[in-house]
Design a protein around this motif. Structure first.
Motif, mmCIF file in Angstrom:
data_model
loop_
_atom_site.group_PDB
_atom_site.id
_atom_site.type_symbol
_atom_site.label_atom_id
_atom_site.label_comp_id
_atom_site.label_asym_id
_atom_site.label_seq_id
_atom_site.Cartn_x
_atom_site.Cartn_y
_atom_site.Cartn_z
ATOM 1 N N THR A 185 16.597 13.072 10.402
ATOM 2 C CA THR A 185 17.383 13.969 11.240
ATOM 3 C C THR A 185 16.791 15.368 11.111
ATOM 4 O OG1 THR A 185 19.401 12.673 10.991
ATOM 5 C CG2 THR A 185 19.662 14.978 11.623
ATOM 6 N N ILE A 186 16.596 16.021 12.241
ATOM 7 C CA ILE A 186 16.125 17.406 12.234
ATOM 8 C C ILE A 186 17.350 18.305 12.225
ATOM 9 C CG2 ILE A 186 14.665 19.134 13.345
ATOM 10 C CD1 ILE A 186 13.179 16.623 12.374
ATOM 11 N N LEU A 187 17.499 19.071 11.169
ATOM 12 C CA LEU A 187 18.664 19.935 10.984
ATOM 13 C C LEU A 187 18.271 21.389 11.214
ATOM 14 C CD1 LEU A 187 20.015 18.309 7.696
ATOM 15 C CD2 LEU A 187 20.788 17.870 10.040
ATOM 16 N N GLY A 188 19.099 22.110 11.970
ATOM 17 C CA GLY A 188 18.804 23.503 12.279
ATOM 18 C C GLY A 188 19.755 24.468 11.591
ATOM 19 N N ARG A 189 19.263 25.661 11.284
ATOM 20 C CA ARG A 189 20.115 26.688 10.690
ATOM 21 C C ARG A 189 21.026 27.275 11.742
ATOM 22 N NH1 ARG A 189 18.554 31.616 12.401
ATOM 23 N NH2 ARG A 189 16.346 31.974 12.937
ATOM 24 N N ALA A 190 21.979 28.073 11.285
ATOM 25 C CA ALA A 190 22.901 28.738 12.205
ATOM 26 C C ALA A 190 22.109 29.583 13.203
ATOM 27 C CB ALA A 190 23.867 29.624 11.420
ATOM 28 N N GLY A 191 22.445 29.466 14.475
ATOM 29 C CA GLY A 191 21.770 30.216 15.523
ATOM 30 C C GLY A 191 20.655 29.457 16.203
ATOM 31 N N ILE A 192 20.199 28.357 15.612
ATOM 32 C CA ILE A 192 19.163 27.515 16.224
ATOM 33 C C ILE A 192 19.861 26.348 16.916
ATOM 34 C CG2 ILE A 192 17.185 26.023 15.808
ATOM 35 C CD1 ILE A 192 16.516 28.908 15.353
ATOM 36 N N ALA A 208 14.317 28.659 6.330
ATOM 37 C CA ALA A 208 13.546 28.061 7.421
ATOM 38 C C ALA A 208 14.483 27.801 8.587
ATOM 39 C CB ALA A 208 12.882 26.766 6.974
ATOM 40 N N ASP A 209 13.884 27.606 9.770
ATOM 41 C CA ASP A 209 14.694 27.348 10.955
ATOM 42 C C ASP A 209 15.227 25.924 11.001
ATOM 43 O OD1 ASP A 209 14.202 29.924 11.872
ATOM 44 O OD2 ASP A 209 12.458 29.313 13.067
ATOM 45 N N ALA A 210 14.443 24.971 10.496
ATOM 46 C CA ALA A 210 14.827 23.567 10.612
ATOM 47 C C ALA A 210 14.294 22.777 9.427
ATOM 48 C CB ALA A 210 14.300 22.976 11.918
ATOM 49 N N ALA A 211 14.900 21.616 9.217
ATOM 50 C CA ALA A 211 14.515 20.740 8.124
ATOM 51 C C ALA A 211 14.339 19.322 8.627
ATOM 52 C CB ALA A 211 15.574 20.757 7.019
ATOM 53 N N VAL A 212 13.336 18.632 8.081
ATOM 54 C CA VAL A 212 13.215 17.186 8.260
ATOM 55 C C VAL A 212 14.024 16.576 7.124
ATOM 56 C CG1 VAL A 212 11.661 15.218 8.337
ATOM 57 C CG2 VAL A 212 10.921 17.435 9.250
ATOM 58 N N SER A 213 15.182 16.003 7.434
ATOM 59 C CA SER A 213 16.111 15.629 6.384
ATOM 60 C C SER A 213 16.886 14.379 6.774
ATOM 61 C CB SER A 213 17.046 16.804 6.083
ATOM 62 O OG SER A 213 17.809 16.577 4.919
ATOM 63 N N THR A 214 18.093 14.267 6.241
ATOM 64 C CA THR A 214 18.948 13.109 6.501
ATOM 65 C C THR A 214 20.263 13.549 7.115
ATOM 66 O OG1 THR A 214 20.082 13.171 4.351
ATOM 67 C CG2 THR A 214 17.969 11.992 4.458
ATOM 68 N N ALA A 215 20.892 12.629 7.827
ATOM 69 C CA ALA A 215 22.201 12.929 8.408
ATOM 70 C C ALA A 215 23.212 13.235 7.306
ATOM 71 C CB ALA A 215 22.665 11.754 9.264
ATOM 72 N N LEU A 216 23.085 12.521 6.159
ATOM 73 C CA LEU A 216 24.006 12.743 5.042
ATOM 74 C C LEU A 216 23.911 14.167 4.529
ATOM 75 C CD1 LEU A 216 26.023 11.548 3.011
ATOM 76 C CD2 LEU A 216 24.060 10.814 1.623
ATOM 77 N N ALA A 217 22.687 14.688 4.387
ATOM 78 C CA ALA A 217 22.512 16.064 3.930
ATOM 79 C C ALA A 217 23.078 17.048 4.951
ATOM 80 C CB ALA A 217 21.037 16.351 3.683
ATOM 81 N N GLY A 218 22.901 16.742 6.234
ATOM 82 C CA GLY A 218 23.445 17.614 7.266
ATOM 83 C C GLY A 218 24.960 17.668 7.227
ATOM 84 N N GLU A 219 25.595 16.530 7.014
ATOM 85 C CA GLU A 219 27.058 16.499 6.915
ATOM 86 C C GLU A 219 27.530 17.279 5.692
ATOM 87 O OE1 GLU A 219 27.943 12.377 6.800
ATOM 88 O OE2 GLU A 219 27.267 11.996 8.857
ATOM 89 N N ARG A 247 23.628 21.875 11.882
ATOM 90 C CA ARG A 247 23.543 21.302 13.217
ATOM 91 C C ARG A 247 22.391 20.294 13.295
ATOM 92 N NH1 ARG A 247 24.863 23.027 18.384
ATOM 93 N NH2 ARG A 247 25.628 25.009 17.540
ATOM 94 N N SER A 248 22.651 19.135 13.892
ATOM 95 C CA SER A 248 21.607 18.145 14.137
ATOM 96 C C SER A 248 20.922 18.467 15.460
ATOM 97 C CB SER A 248 22.206 16.736 14.187
ATOM 98 O OG SER A 248 21.224 15.809 14.581
ATOM 99 N N LEU A 249 19.619 18.707 15.384
ATOM 100 C CA LEU A 249 18.838 18.983 16.589
ATOM 101 C C LEU A 249 18.221 17.717 17.167
ATOM 102 C CD1 LEU A 249 16.975 22.210 15.382
ATOM 103 C CD2 LEU A 249 19.118 22.056 16.669
ATOM 104 N N ALA A 250 18.041 16.705 16.326
ATOM 105 C CA ALA A 250 17.480 15.419 16.779
ATOM 106 C C ALA A 250 17.751 14.378 15.699
ATOM 107 C CB ALA A 250 15.978 15.531 17.040
ATOM 108 N N ASP A 251 18.049 13.167 16.130
ATOM 109 C CA ASP A 251 18.316 12.059 15.204
ATOM 110 C C ASP A 251 17.311 10.930 15.438
ATOM 111 O OD1 ASP A 251 20.734 12.958 13.801
ATOM 112 O OD2 ASP A 251 21.684 12.850 15.780
ATOM 113 N N GLY A 252 17.181 10.068 14.426
ATOM 114 C CA GLY A 252 16.294 8.907 14.562
ATOM 115 C C GLY A 252 14.841 9.268 14.733
#
Length: 311
Positions: A98-105, A155-166, A171-176
């Motif tokens: 999951t690509i996770l974005g910081r606030a404002g992205i 950083a603006d975004a992270a390559v991470s997991t949905a669990l970490a985002g929750e 914000r999830s910018l892209a999943d899968g």
């Protein structure tokens, strides 16, 4: 991991929200423990295994192999050095990020910096080039660590997991997200040396071999598997850092140390190589032919001992 007194402590490559924590949960669900465990986050696979060696925890779950990137080198190197540890179980996870974005992205085209753990970066490199062109790829300590960096504004975004985002409310910018949709990672449960899990008929055995530094020594070592019809399913070489040009070899074969021909091969290996036995355990995804039976040969030997006539 059974018959422990109290609640077992199990380290995992953290922080909370990594695929390794998910793998630990999957191993728990499969019944590897008698009850609940206390999860202990560690900063890296070697740090997880160090906690086992130091007696701080009863076991550790670490990634060992990616179907896309191959061996997880820090795990292999740590298993080869220090006091011997033993693999007692494994599991596999389908891996998509999951690509996770910081606030404002809010859109991918706003991303200028991306944090990713190196193994994860290797599995999404093409996707990032296509969807975040020009974004700077930066190294994170883990998948969940990448998310924490984004939550902290690094950083603006992270390559991470949905669990970490929750967990971090990002914000999830892209999943899968994955370059290869069939990508899987294998994880192992490692303890101090213990009784080998019972043979199941769908097992994997692993060892570290350091053949004598003579011509043909590696061929001689590997032939101990080939001549017995034992299927080698993985071989990795890693340098012995103290001696330039000298390598150790990680090998996995189908079968169990209780299979007569596997045991026979390891007796032969012990005579011609330094062997570190890493364990025999039920494979998460058995593949390839099991070791052949030697019952006919054993019966023949016994008949010879008893003086029976041969036809």
């Amino acid at each position: 991991m059974r018959n422990l007194v109290g609640v077992p402590k199990i380290a995992y490559f953290g922080p909370s929200g990594t695929f390794t924590e998910m793998a630990l949960a999957q191993i728990e669900a499969a019944g590897a423990f008698d009850g609940p465990v206390e999860r202990v986050a560690a900063t890296s696979p070697p740090a997880s295994l160090a906690k086992v060696r130091d007696g701080v925890v009863d076991g550790a779950v670490v990634p060992i192999e990616s179907s896309v990137e191959g061996a997880v080198v820090p795990t292999l190197d740590s298993l080869a050095l220090g006091d011997r540890l033993q693999i007692v179980a494994e599991t596999e996870l389908d891996v998509a990020f999951t690509i996770l974005g910081r606030a404002g992205i809010e859109r991918l085209d706003q991303v200028r910096t991306v944090r990713a753990y190196p193994v994860a970066a290797g599995q999404v490199r093409i996707w990032l080039e296509e969807n975040c062109p020009g974004a700077e790829l930066q190294t994170a300590s883990s998948n969940a660590g990448a998310a924490e960096d984004v939550a902290n504004g690094l950083a603006d975004a992270a390559v991470s997991t949905a669990l970490a985002g929750e967990r971090l409310r990002l914000r999830s910018l892209a999943d899968g997200v994955a370059d290869e949709k069939s990508a899987r990672t294998r994880f192992v449960l490692v303890t101090a040396p213990t009784r080998v899990p019972a043979r199941t008929g769908g097992d994997r055995t692993s060892a570290v071999l350091e053949p004598h530094n003579t011509p043909g020594s590696l061929v001689g070592v590997l032939s101990e598997f080939a001549t017995r019809g034992i299927d080698l399913i993985r071989i990795e070489s890693r340098p012995v850092r103290t001696t330039p040009g000298l390598y150790r070899f990680f090998v996995d074969c189908i079968g169990h140390i209780d299979d007569p021909l596997v045991a026979e091969a390891f007796r032969a290996l012990h005579r011609k190589s330094h062997v570190r036995f890493l364990g025999s355990w039920p494979a998460a995804n058995p593949s390839g032919p099991p070791p052949p039976s030697d019952e006919d040969a054993a019966d023949w030997i016994e008949r010879i001992r008893q003086g029976e006539r041969e036809s």
